[in-house]
Design an enzyme around this catalytic site. Structure first.
Site, PDB file in Angstrom:
ATOM      1  N   VAL A  28       0.748  -1.484   0.283  1.00  0.00           N
ATOM      2  CA  VAL A  28       0.066  -0.027  -0.044  1.00  0.00           C
ATOM      3  C   VAL A  28       0.412   1.023   0.104  1.00  0.00           C
ATOM      4  CG1 VAL A  28      -0.554   0.343   2.809  1.00  0.00           C
ATOM      5  CG2 VAL A  28      -2.236   0.651   0.862  1.00  0.00           C
ATOM      6  N   ASP A  29       2.148   1.307   0.081  1.00  0.00           N
ATOM      7  CA  ASP A  29       3.139   2.057   0.364  1.00  0.00           C
ATOM      8  C   ASP A  29       3.401   2.560  -1.062  1.00  0.00           C
ATOM      9  OD1 ASP A  29       4.772   4.209   1.781  1.00  0.00           O
ATOM     10  OD2 ASP A  29       6.264   3.065   2.297  1.00  0.00           O
TER      11      ASP A  29
HETATM   12  P1  ADP Z   1       3.095  -4.146   5.782  1.00  0.00           P
HETATM   13  O1  ADP Z   1       4.510  -3.433   5.148  1.00  0.00           O
HETATM   14  O2  ADP Z   1       2.667  -3.347   6.991  1.00  0.00           O
HETATM   15  O3  ADP Z   1       2.644  -5.091   6.347  1.00  0.00           O
HETATM   16  P2  ADP Z   1       1.352  -3.855   3.327  1.00  0.00           P
HETATM   17  O4  ADP Z   1       1.581  -2.542   2.192  1.00  0.00           O
HETATM   18  O5  ADP Z   1       2.438  -4.897   2.563  1.00  0.00           O
HETATM   19  O6  ADP Z   1       1.418  -3.467   4.500  1.00  0.00           O
HETATM   20  O7  ADP Z   1      -0.076  -4.214   3.744  1.00  0.00           O
HETATM   21  C1  ADP Z   1      -0.945  -3.870   4.182  1.00  0.00           C
HETATM   22  C2  ADP Z   1      -2.389  -4.044   3.601  1.00  0.00           C
HETATM   23  O8  ADP Z   1      -2.430  -3.040   2.648  1.00  0.00           O
HETATM   24  C3  ADP Z   1      -2.755  -6.112   2.620  1.00  0.00           C
HETATM   25  O9  ADP Z   1      -3.392  -6.570   3.091  1.00  0.00           O
HETATM   26  C4  ADP Z   1      -2.922  -4.940   1.202  1.00  0.00           C
HETATM   27  O10 ADP Z   1      -3.320  -6.168   0.611  1.00  0.00           O
HETATM   28  C5  ADP Z   1      -3.033  -4.633   1.353  1.00  0.00           C
HETATM   29  N1  ADP Z   1      -3.023  -3.225   0.562  1.00  0.00           N
HETATM   30  C6  ADP Z   1      -2.043  -2.848  -0.785  1.00  0.00           C
HETATM   31  N2  ADP Z   1      -2.001  -2.276  -1.855  1.00  0.00           N
HETATM   32  C7  ADP Z   1      -3.912  -1.366  -1.347  1.00  0.00           C
HETATM   33  C8  ADP Z   1      -4.629  -0.470  -1.472  1.00  0.00           C
HETATM   34  N3  ADP Z   1      -3.758  -0.240  -2.461  1.00  0.00           N
HETATM   35  N4  ADP Z   1      -5.226  -0.277  -1.260  1.00  0.00           N
HETATM   36  C9  ADP Z   1      -6.021  -1.648   0.610  1.00  0.00           C
HETATM   37  N5  ADP Z   1      -5.409  -1.403   0.924  1.00  0.00           N
HETATM   38  C10 ADP Z   1      -4.044  -1.963   0.527  1.00  0.00           C
END
Ligand code: ADP
Length: 184
Positions: free
Chosen positions: A41-42
């Site tokens: 998501v980042d």
């Molecule tokens: P972390 O490193 O904190 O585990 P991640 O980004 O890998 O964070 O994942 C956190 C959650 O965000 C996951 O459940 C993933 O499916 C979700 N995610 C990824 N992209 C998006 C998006 N564009 N909108 C909403 N959720 C998302």
């Protein structure tokens, strides 16, 4: 964005979709301590926000967080080209089943993000499932911690008026609803 459930007199919504598309006061980023972008998501947030978000994060690093943002903390920035007005960046814990501080650190991500939202009088804030992707936090455990932290905060504070839990995948929203502590 598809809304699937609401709780607490509509102050909590559970939705399926892409958090970067929301036109609200703030979306929360599951950032890493560098604040300089990453995967999941980042990466999606930085791609959609464009270079001004990265620049603001770089400035925050040099002015306030030379060693990065600690796990469980949160900072607020503007949102560049995103439809949202702000991004609240929080650093979730990298899951370690042997560390008893895990639940507290994950709860702190939600509470510190909401504290910033309240200080800025933000009305609507959306969270992704912090730590449940690359950081490996079990989704069922994280659901319970996230929901408890948000319910406790909203019961004590008028702002934000609404919190949206956003899931990319339907299955993740189902796991969340099965394990969240929302009153039925
Ligand atoms: P972390 O490193 O904190 O585990 P991640 O980004 O890998 O964070 O994942 C956190 C959650 O965000 C996951 O459940 C993933 O499916 C979700 N995610 C990824 N992209 C998006 C998006 N564009 N909108 C909403 N959720 C998302």
């Amino acid at each position: 964005m598809q809304q699937i459930k609401s709780f607490l007199n509509n102050r909590i919504e559970v939705c399926i979709g892409d958090i970067t598309t929301l036109s609200i006061d703030a979306i929360v980023n599951a950032a890493n301590s560098s604040l300089l972008g990453g995967g999941g998501v980042d990466g999606a947030i930085h791609r959609a926000a464009g270079p001004s978000l990265l620049e603001e994060c770089r400035q925050l690093r040099s002015s306030h967080y030379p060693n990065g943002l600690s796990t469980g903390e949160a900072v607020i920035t503007k949102a560049g080209n995103l439809p949202s007005k702000h991004v609240i960046h929080t650093v979730g814990p990298i899951y370690n089943p042997n560390d008893p501080a895990m639940p507290e650190l994950l709860a702190s991500c939600y509470t510190t993000s909401l504290t910033l939202a309240a200080e800025h009088k933000l009305t609507v804030v959306a969270f992704p499932a912090v730590s449940t992707g690359v950081y490996g936090y079990p989704k069922s455990k994280a659901a319970n911690i996230a929901s408890d932290a948000v319910i406790a905060f909203l019961k004590k504070n008028a702002f934000p008026q609404k919190v949206i839990f956003v899931f990319f995948k339907t299955k993740d929203a189902d796991i969340f609803l099965d394990n969240a502590g929302f009153p039925q």
